[in-house]
Write an enzyme that holds these catalytic residues in place. Sequence first.
Site, PDB file in Angstrom:
ATOM      1  N   LYS A   1       3.382   6.779   0.087  1.00  0.00           N
ATOM      2  CA  LYS A   1       3.383   7.419   1.419  1.00  0.00           C
ATOM      3  C   LYS A   1       4.779   7.338   2.017  1.00  0.00           C
ATOM      4  O   LYS A   1       5.336   6.266   2.185  1.00  0.00           O
ATOM      5  CB  LYS A   1       2.392   6.756   2.378  1.00  0.00           C
ATOM      6  CG  LYS A   1       2.235   7.625   3.632  1.00  0.00           C
ATOM      7  CD  LYS A   1       1.637   6.936   4.829  1.00  0.00           C
ATOM      8  CE  LYS A   1       2.594   6.308   5.779  1.00  0.00           C
ATOM      9  NZ  LYS A   1       3.638   7.185   6.364  1.00  0.00           N
TER      10      LYS A   1
ATOM     11  N   GLY B   1       7.643  -2.880   5.714  1.00  0.00           N
ATOM     12  CA  GLY B   1       7.650  -2.417   7.102  1.00  0.00           C
ATOM     13  C   GLY B   1       7.541  -3.593   8.055  1.00  0.00           C
ATOM     14  O   GLY B   1       7.927  -4.719   7.721  1.00  0.00           O
ATOM     15  N   SER B   2       6.978  -3.324   9.226  1.00  0.00           N
ATOM     16  CA  SER B   2       6.982  -4.340  10.285  1.00  0.00           C
ATOM     17  C   SER B   2       5.816  -5.324  10.140  1.00  0.00           C
ATOM     18  O   SER B   2       4.823  -5.032   9.457  1.00  0.00           O
ATOM     19  CB  SER B   2       6.890  -3.638  11.644  1.00  0.00           C
ATOM     20  OG  SER B   2       5.656  -2.964  11.724  1.00  0.00           O
TER      21      SER B   2
ATOM     22  N   GLY C   1       2.015  -4.749   8.758  1.00  0.00           N
ATOM     23  CA  GLY C   1       1.632  -5.576   7.605  1.00  0.00           C
ATOM     24  C   GLY C   1       0.296  -6.275   7.850  1.00  0.00           C
ATOM     25  O   GLY C   1      -0.585  -6.301   6.984  1.00  0.00           O
TER      26      GLY C   1
ATOM     27  N   GLU D   1       6.555  -6.876   2.257  1.00  0.00           N
ATOM     28  CA  GLU D   1       7.992  -7.026   2.550  1.00  0.00           C
ATOM     29  C   GLU D   1       8.163  -6.704   4.022  1.00  0.00           C
ATOM     30  O   GLU D   1       8.145  -5.533   4.404  1.00  0.00           O
ATOM     31  CB  GLU D   1       8.812  -6.042   1.702  1.00  0.00           C
ATOM     32  CG  GLU D   1       8.816  -6.340   0.225  1.00  0.00           C
ATOM     33  CD  GLU D   1       9.680  -7.532  -0.147  1.00  0.00           C
ATOM     34  OE1 GLU D   1      10.275  -8.165   0.748  1.00  0.00           O
ATOM     35  OE2 GLU D   1       9.741  -7.836  -1.341  1.00  0.00           O
TER      36      GLU D   1
ATOM     37  N   CYS E   1      16.205  -4.902   7.222  1.00  0.00           N
ATOM     38  CA  CYS E   1      15.331  -6.071   7.372  1.00  0.00           C
ATOM     39  C   CYS E   1      16.092  -7.364   7.105  1.00  0.00           C
ATOM     40  O   CYS E   1      15.812  -8.389   7.697  1.00  0.00           O
ATOM     41  CB  CYS E   1      14.154  -5.949   6.430  1.00  0.00           C
ATOM     42  SG  CYS E   1      14.684  -5.637   4.747  1.00  0.00           S
TER      43      CYS E   1
ATOM     44  N   GLU F   1      13.270  -9.707  16.124  1.00  0.00           N
ATOM     45  CA  GLU F   1      14.041  -8.750  15.339  1.00  0.00           C
ATOM     46  C   GLU F   1      14.484  -7.602  16.255  1.00  0.00           C
ATOM     47  O   GLU F   1      13.660  -6.957  16.887  1.00  0.00           O
ATOM     48  CB  GLU F   1      13.153  -8.210  14.208  1.00  0.00           C
ATOM     49  CG  GLU F   1      13.900  -7.395  13.189  1.00  0.00           C
ATOM     50  CD  GLU F   1      12.984  -6.858  12.083  1.00  0.00           C
ATOM     51  OE1 GLU F   1      11.861  -6.413  12.394  1.00  0.00           O
ATOM     52  OE2 GLU F   1      13.404  -6.891  10.921  1.00  0.00           O
TER      53      GLU F   1
HETATM   54  P1  NAD Z   1       6.373   0.295  10.394  1.00  0.00           P
HETATM   55  O1  NAD Z   1       5.590  -0.913  10.069  1.00  0.00           O
HETATM   56  O2  NAD Z   1       6.191   0.900  11.724  1.00  0.00           O
HETATM   57  O3  NAD Z   1       6.091   1.462   9.343  1.00  0.00           O
HETATM   58  C1  NAD Z   1       6.262   1.273   7.964  1.00  0.00           C
HETATM   59  C2  NAD Z   1       5.365   2.259   7.236  1.00  0.00           C
HETATM   60  O4  NAD Z   1       4.015   1.908   7.473  1.00  0.00           O
HETATM   61  C3  NAD Z   1       5.524   3.704   7.675  1.00  0.00           C
HETATM   62  O5  NAD Z   1       5.451   4.532   6.534  1.00  0.00           O
HETATM   63  C4  NAD Z   1       4.305   3.915   8.573  1.00  0.00           C
HETATM   64  O6  NAD Z   1       3.875   5.259   8.618  1.00  0.00           O
HETATM   65  C5  NAD Z   1       3.274   3.053   7.888  1.00  0.00           C
HETATM   66  N1  NAD Z   1       2.170   2.602   8.726  1.00  0.00           N
HETATM   67  C6  NAD Z   1       2.165   2.382  10.069  1.00  0.00           C
HETATM   68  N2  NAD Z   1       0.945   1.969  10.469  1.00  0.00           N
HETATM   69  C7  NAD Z   1       0.160   1.921   9.366  1.00  0.00           C
HETATM   70  C8  NAD Z   1      -1.197   1.542   9.129  1.00  0.00           C
HETATM   71  N3  NAD Z   1      -2.010   1.125  10.118  1.00  0.00           N
HETATM   72  N4  NAD Z   1      -1.665   1.584   7.861  1.00  0.00           N
HETATM   73  C9  NAD Z   1      -0.863   1.968   6.845  1.00  0.00           C
HETATM   74  N5  NAD Z   1       0.407   2.359   7.004  1.00  0.00           N
HETATM   75  C10 NAD Z   1       0.927   2.315   8.256  1.00  0.00           C
HETATM   76  O7  NAD Z   1       7.890  -0.120  10.124  1.00  0.00           O
HETATM   77  P2  NAD Z   1       9.177   0.777  10.362  1.00  0.00           P
HETATM   78  O8  NAD Z   1       9.425   0.855  11.825  1.00  0.00           O
HETATM   79  O9  NAD Z   1       9.076   2.023   9.578  1.00  0.00           O
HETATM   80  O10 NAD Z   1      10.298  -0.133   9.655  1.00  0.00           O
HETATM   81  C11 NAD Z   1      10.918  -1.173  10.329  1.00  0.00           C
HETATM   82  C12 NAD Z   1      10.345  -2.507   9.911  1.00  0.00           C
HETATM   83  O11 NAD Z   1      10.318  -2.615   8.490  1.00  0.00           O
HETATM   84  C13 NAD Z   1      11.197  -3.656  10.374  1.00  0.00           C
HETATM   85  O12 NAD Z   1      10.382  -4.695  10.864  1.00  0.00           O
HETATM   86  C14 NAD Z   1      11.914  -4.113   9.108  1.00  0.00           C
HETATM   87  O13 NAD Z   1      12.326  -5.440   9.120  1.00  0.00           O
HETATM   88  C15 NAD Z   1      10.902  -3.828   8.059  1.00  0.00           C
HETATM   89  N6  NAD Z   1      11.549  -3.650   6.739  1.00  0.00           N
HETATM   90  C16 NAD Z   1      11.377  -4.608   5.786  1.00  0.00           C
HETATM   91  C17 NAD Z   1      12.012  -4.490   4.547  1.00  0.00           C
HETATM   92  C18 NAD Z   1      11.849  -5.531   3.470  1.00  0.00           C
HETATM   93  O14 NAD Z   1      12.122  -5.237   2.308  1.00  0.00           O
HETATM   94  N7  NAD Z   1      11.418  -6.733   3.797  1.00  0.00           N
HETATM   95  C19 NAD Z   1      12.809  -3.384   4.296  1.00  0.00           C
HETATM   96  C20 NAD Z   1      12.957  -2.424   5.280  1.00  0.00           C
HETATM   97  C21 NAD Z   1      12.310  -2.566   6.517  1.00  0.00           C
END
Ligand code: NAD
Length: 474
Positions: free
Chosen positions: A171, A224-225, A229, A246, A280, A376
């Site tokens: 996705k 993601g966040s 997660g 992650e 991140c 963060e």
């Molecule tokens: P986010 O959690 O808002 O979104 C990440 C992804 O999850 C997007 O594709 C989003 O559409 C999807 N998503 C959102 N709600 C969902 C749900 N209920 N079910 C399934 N999927 C869903 O994060 P973001 O704003 O896109 O990215 C920023 C965050 O990601 C920061 O906290 C950053 O630290 C983290 N991040 C971590 C790493 C790592 O490798 N540890 C790398 C990059 C970013």
Amino acid sequence: MIAQHFINGAWSDIGDRIAVEDPGTGEPIGEVVLADPTCVDKAVVAADACAQRGELTRSRPAYRLSLMLQMAAAIRAVTEEGAEVLCRESGKPLRDARGEFEEAARYFEYYGGMADKLEGRSIPLGEDYFDWTMREPHGVSAHIVPWNFPVGIAARSLAAGLAAGNCVVLKSPELTPLALCILVKALASTDLPAGAINLISGDGAMTGAALVRHPLVQHIVFTGSVPTGRAILRAAAERIVPCVMELGGKSAAVVHADADIDTVVASVESGVFFNAGQVCSAMARLIVHESLHDRLADAIAARAEALEIGHGLDDPDLSALISGPQLERVEQHCAGAIAEGAKALTGGQRVMRAGYFMQPTVFTEVAPSMRVANDEIFGPAISLMPFSDSAQAIALANGTDYGLVAGVFGQDINRTLDTARQLEAGQVFVNEWFAGGVETPFGGTGQSGYGREKGLEALDNHLRTRNIAVRLNR
Ligand code: NAD
């Protein structure tokens, strides 16, 4: 350009659409089609059918190796086209967008080279038994990626998943879905079987949620966040689906009194201003020996003020944040820090120009209890905190809920490595922030998540072990 879905070997644009913006100008540059639950179902069913047919696993593993080397070459062939699109939709400098495509190609080479080496072992149980283990794919693996490095992050889990023999539903992030279509087109230009890689675009609430709840999904890789997660883990808990998480970070570097200041300043520049701090594993906190603190703070502020800010296509030192709301959030974090008593040595406000630009920001007089020391920010802002002895430095560095990466700078090998040993993080950089590569395992502890990406360790996430125990009738 329209970000479409790629399902069972065919592109489709069925679904509502939302605009994709160039954050460097604020202007729309394309659209993304949102996958509804029916569309998600088609993608997962296609992946499951491919897994059931065993198209990735029934041949000798050298087949996956050669497929993945074809993929690496195909990615390199679209780098220029893909990098320009990635630069426009994410705001990042063109050179970094090119770097992301190169990194994507490296993942396919690296994990492709492992596809024919995923061996089990035989276990001695005495002469009446013969016992061995097999390492097998999960089946359908769902990969959900964020907007900050969509191509690099998607490639790292796709490549490891494919090498292991999984069929994937990926996705894309709603803010940066376009370059991923170019990546997937390149992958599909090889001998990839239909259904082995499927791409769906969409938001989290509808598309992402439908994907992680789908009964045929057997494995989830999420980047993601922390709140997202948690939501995914709750959904996964219903069916006990294994996950890799992650998540975010608030990573710190410890700077000992004998550190080389120029080395530290260069690492700060990449550590917190690369991708406008939307990383991140950004260097969010610098824990500095009191004897160096003021000199280093001034040197960092001077470097920050000299950064050239501009549109990604002009390859600036500091590029735009991803969106208006993200700029709003970062500015609020900075205002909150100042209200709590931190001092903005430089920056702290948006840049008044079209697009979503934030000043490079350096905070001093930061107390460990302040939000700016714990939350963060995901923007180009760093907090400096002084320390007087190593134990205090380590306590400060380890004092958040996160543990993604950490760093230490110093010349005394004993003290530097002793600090590295005590830092609680999945990866520790010594004398260079972001040292490492696709070959080195990456992932968090605490609220930064669990499981590892990159390196050989990532393959363990994408495989499950089966044991065959045979009683011999002699
Ligand atoms: P986010 O959690 O808002 O979104 C990440 C992804 O999850 C997007 O594709 C989003 O559409 C999807 N998503 C959102 N709600 C969902 C749900 N209920 N079910 C399934 N999927 C869903 O994060 P973001 O704003 O896109 O990215 C920023 C965050 O990601 C920061 O906290 C950053 O630290 C983290 N991040 C971590 C790493 C790592 O490798 N540890 C790398 C990059 C970013």
